[in-house]
Scaffold this motif. Structure first.
Motif, short mmCIF file in Angstrom:
data_model
loop_
_atom_site.label_atom_id
_atom_site.label_comp_id
_atom_site.label_asym_id
_atom_site.label_seq_id
_atom_site.Cartn_x
_atom_site.Cartn_y
_atom_site.Cartn_z
N VAL A 80 21.18 47.91 68.45
CA VAL A 80 21.50 48.99 67.52
C VAL A 80 20.26 49.39 66.72
O VAL A 80 20.00 50.58 66.49
N THR A 81 19.46 48.40 66.32
CA THR A 81 18.22 48.70 65.58
C THR A 81 17.25 49.48 66.45
O THR A 81 16.61 50.44 66.00
N VAL A 87 16.08 57.06 68.13
CA VAL A 87 16.65 58.34 67.73
C VAL A 87 15.85 58.94 66.57
O VAL A 87 15.59 60.15 66.53
N ARG A 88 15.43 58.10 65.64
CA ARG A 88 14.67 58.60 64.50
C ARG A 88 13.33 59.19 64.91
O ARG A 88 12.89 60.21 64.36
N VAL A 97 22.89 62.97 71.22
CA VAL A 97 22.21 61.85 71.86
C VAL A 97 22.88 61.59 73.20
O VAL A 97 24.10 61.37 73.26
N THR A 98 22.10 61.64 74.27
CA THR A 98 22.64 61.37 75.61
C THR A 98 22.44 59.91 75.95
O THR A 98 21.32 59.38 75.89
N ALA A 184 26.52 53.47 64.69
CA ALA A 184 25.16 53.28 64.17
C ALA A 184 24.39 54.58 64.03
O ALA A 184 23.36 54.61 63.34
N LEU A 185 24.87 55.65 64.68
CA LEU A 185 24.14 56.92 64.67
C LEU A 185 25.02 58.04 64.10
O LEU A 185 25.39 58.99 64.80
#
Length: 278
Positions: A80-81, A87-88, A97-98, A184-185
């Protein structure tokens, strides 16, 4: 204190995000193994990573092996981190997000190899296409790097298939990973893509920000979209004119159910050109 590996500042900044996932001693080992993995010129085994980090003659090797066998850390939390970091840095804020989902067979043999069994192996030369080992379900985020003219998949999470348990279902494992990524996103829609092995009732429970694209099975039942609701009420179970020469059945919830293998040749589809790599 044993000497530590020297990590470039740019890499140290990225690895700092993973600090809450480990204790202080375990984080030092994690940094060394990551640096060694990136610098290794041979096989990226535990010993190979120590060689790459320049620590093979400095650290006792069991220190690195204990990172995987005894240290307390969560692979899900680590994944997850990594997903948040990717993503960031690589996906615009608020953009979808794919996530690509698939499984792979890690060939392992021996009486002490846990959860090893016979699984489908698409890469097997045998006509039966089966192999023995550990079956891993992987979830990766599709990203675009400035140095490449094509997209790549960055694996962020993995789950082990264990027969005769709930984790025997690859779809169940994939859905749980995607749910964690969606949590998480926040602020991102998660578009998941997978092959026909990842279709089933488990997808009904996915959270709202998640879409799932997969190839339908031959006996899959579709509702709505392909059929128009009748002008007058229709008795439950009554057959109605269908697509082509087939029929559609009106179900108790007021929807038409259409089986994929009943679709006629007049169903139109848009051609899509795919570019494969590898």
């Amino acid at each position: 204190m044993l000497p530590d590996v020297t990590v470039p500042f740019s890499l140290a900044v990225l690895l700092a995000d993973f600090r809450p996932c480990f204790t202080v001693p375990t984080f030092r080992v994690f940094r060394a193994l990551v640096a060694g993995m990136l610098a290794a010129t041979g096989r990226r085994t535990v010993c190979g990573m120590l060689v790459g980090a320049g620590l093979s003659r400095v650290w006792p090797h069991d220190r690195a092996h204990r990172f995987f066998s005894a240290a307390v850390w969560s692979a899900d939390e680590l994944g997850v981190t990594l997903a948040r970091l990717a993503v960031r840095l690589l996906i615009p804020a608020g953009a979808p997000v794919t996530v690509a989902v698939d499984d792979t067979l890690f060939h392992r043999r021996g009486a002490k190899v846990w959860a090893a069994s016979w699984f489908h192996d698409g890469s097997a030369v045998d006509t039966r296409q089966i192999g023995y080992g550990n079956n891993w379900v992987l979830a990766g985020i599709i990203v675009t790097l400035p140095c490449l003219d094509r997209q790549i998949c960055l694996p962020v999470m993995a789950r082990l298939v264990r027969k005769d348990t709930t984790s025997a279902s690859r779809l169940w494992l994939a859905a749980r990973m995607v749910e964690k990524l969606a949590t998480a996103l926040p602020g991102h829609t998660i578009h998941t893509v997978a092959d026909a092995a990842y279709a089933g009732d488990e997808l009904r429970t996915l959270p709202a920000p998640v879409t799932w694209t997969t190839r339908l099975r031959k006996n899959a039942a579709l509702d709505g979209g392909l059929a128009q609701e009748p002008a007058a009420p229709v008795p439950v179970g009554a057959d109605q004119p269908g697509v082509g020469d087939e029929v559609r059945r009106w179900d108790p919830e007021g929807r038409f159910d259409v089986r994929v293998d009943q679709l006629g040749g007049d169903v139109l589809a848009d051609p899509v050109q795919l570019a494969g790599v590898g």
